[in-house]
Design an enzyme around this catalytic site. Structure first.
Site, PDB file in Angstrom:
ATOM      1  CD  GLU A 148      -2.905   1.186   2.321  1.00  0.00           C
ATOM      2  OE1 GLU A 148      -3.744   2.103   2.366  1.00  0.00           O
ATOM      3  OE2 GLU A 148      -2.893   0.220   3.118  1.00  0.00           O
ATOM      4  CE  LYS A 164      -9.297   0.376   5.666  1.00  0.00           C
ATOM      5  NZ  LYS A 164      -8.892  -0.709   6.578  1.00  0.00           N
TER       6      LYS A 164
END
Length: 347
Positions: A148, A164
């Site tokens: 990420e 997410k």
């Protein structure tokens, strides 16, 4: 030393906790822990280098597979998920990330080297923002296989890639995962909007399915142009801790996290990466899929690893626990030496 993006940095020159140093000169390795601690280390020798080979990884002796313990056990984590849902029902928060820290004693702590662990991670769990910082004199020995992007800076252009939504396959992703991603995108947009020129913050990509070893994520891209005068100190102040590992609204989520979690996250969920002050570039990962050695632990040095999940009103407590297990399983197996390559090759 430090490794990021195909570069090996040695010849340590300076270490500081002042983010203003990232606007000065030189190449810096950066580790920001979730609780707000910051370490910036400037290196004098930075050169291209491949990841350490299999022979380096062979020197790593990790914890016994059955020696890992969790700051929140299954019952404690499930109770925490239910408590977050109570906060959501009360209108205090829309989403909060609930995490736990796994720990295991190192059998040969004096020989434990995160660079050797980095070699194993590069083969067994390759990641776009993988890296390592080894500053034992400053209490920092971190190896990350993060998928990420927290912040990428190219001059005045800043990009974030919040994750997410997690499943074994794309078919596992639910409507709840998409809703959760959109919530965090809005939060990241607002964070960047505090330091970016009005109207410059955009979302070039929303809820893209991105494959990673053993699982898939929903990933979005948020981009903006820094307002005149804003630099790393302002950027970190506006966006830290990363929105994807806190919740929305961030202030409420942080209060709930502090009440429910029983161990500090440390570099897990913080920011880990590099800044080239001379070129006005940098790349910090969100410190997930991250190991760190804690040599100050009671009872002797331990290896730590964090895992968590975003909780919304639509969360099923058992499923959220399973998500934390899924995120941890492959990485713990690699660190403990039990990961079995598929088809004879690391994937």
């Amino acid at each position: 030393m430090a490794r990021f993006g195909g570069l090996l940095a040695t010849d340590l020159r300076d270490v500081t906790t002042d983010p203003a140093a990232l606007e000065s000169t030189g190449w810096w390795a950066v580790v920001a822990d979730f609780e707000g601690g910051l370490c910036c280390a400037r290196f004098g020798d930075v050169r291209p280098a491949s990841a350490p080979g299999p022979e380096a990884g062979a020197s790593w002796r990790g914890p016994a597979p059955d020696s890992w313990t969790s700051s929140l056990d299954r019952d404690g984590y499930i109770a925490g998920v239910r408590r977050v849902r109570e906060h959501i029902a009360a209108g205090e928060v829309y989403q909060a990330n609930l995490c736990r820290v796994l720990s295991a004693p190192l059998p040969e702590a004096d020989r434990a080297d995160v660079d050797a662990l980095t070699a194993l991670l590069a083969r067994g769990n390759p990641a776009p923002y993988a890296g390592m910082v080894r500053l034992p004199a400053h209490g920092i020995e971190v190896a990350t296989a993060s998928p990420e992007l927290y912040l990428r800076r190219e001059g005045a252009t800043v990009t974030s890639g919040p994750i997410k939504g997690t499943g074994r396959t794309a078919a596992d992703l639910l409507e709840k995962d998409h809703a959760e991603n959109v919530m965090i995108v809005d939060l990241v947009r607002n964070d960047l909007g505090r330091v970016c020129a009005t109207g410059s913050v955009t979302v070039p990509e929303l809820c893209a399915v991105e494959p990673h070893p053993g699982l898939v994520h929903l990933v979005s891209t948020v981009r903006g142009e820094l307002d005149g005068g804003a630099g790393w100190p302002e950027l970190l102040a506006a966006t830290f801790p990363p929105g994807s590992v806190t919740g929305a609204p961030k202030s409420s989520a942080l209060r709930i996290i502090e009440a429910l979690e029983t161990a500090p996250r440390g570099p897990y969920c913080g920011g880990i990466g590099w800044v080239d002050a001379d070129r006005g570039t940098g790349e910090l990962a969100v410190g997930i899929r991250t190991f760190w050695i804690d040599r100050t632990a009671t009872g002797g040095p331990v290896l730590r690893f964090g895992t968590g999940a975003g909780i919304t009103w639509g969360s099923d407590p058992e499923r959220e626990w399973a998500e934390t297990e899924l995120k941890a399983a492959r990485l713990l197996a690699i660190a403990s030496g039990t990961h079995q390559p598929a088809g004879g090759t690391e994937r």
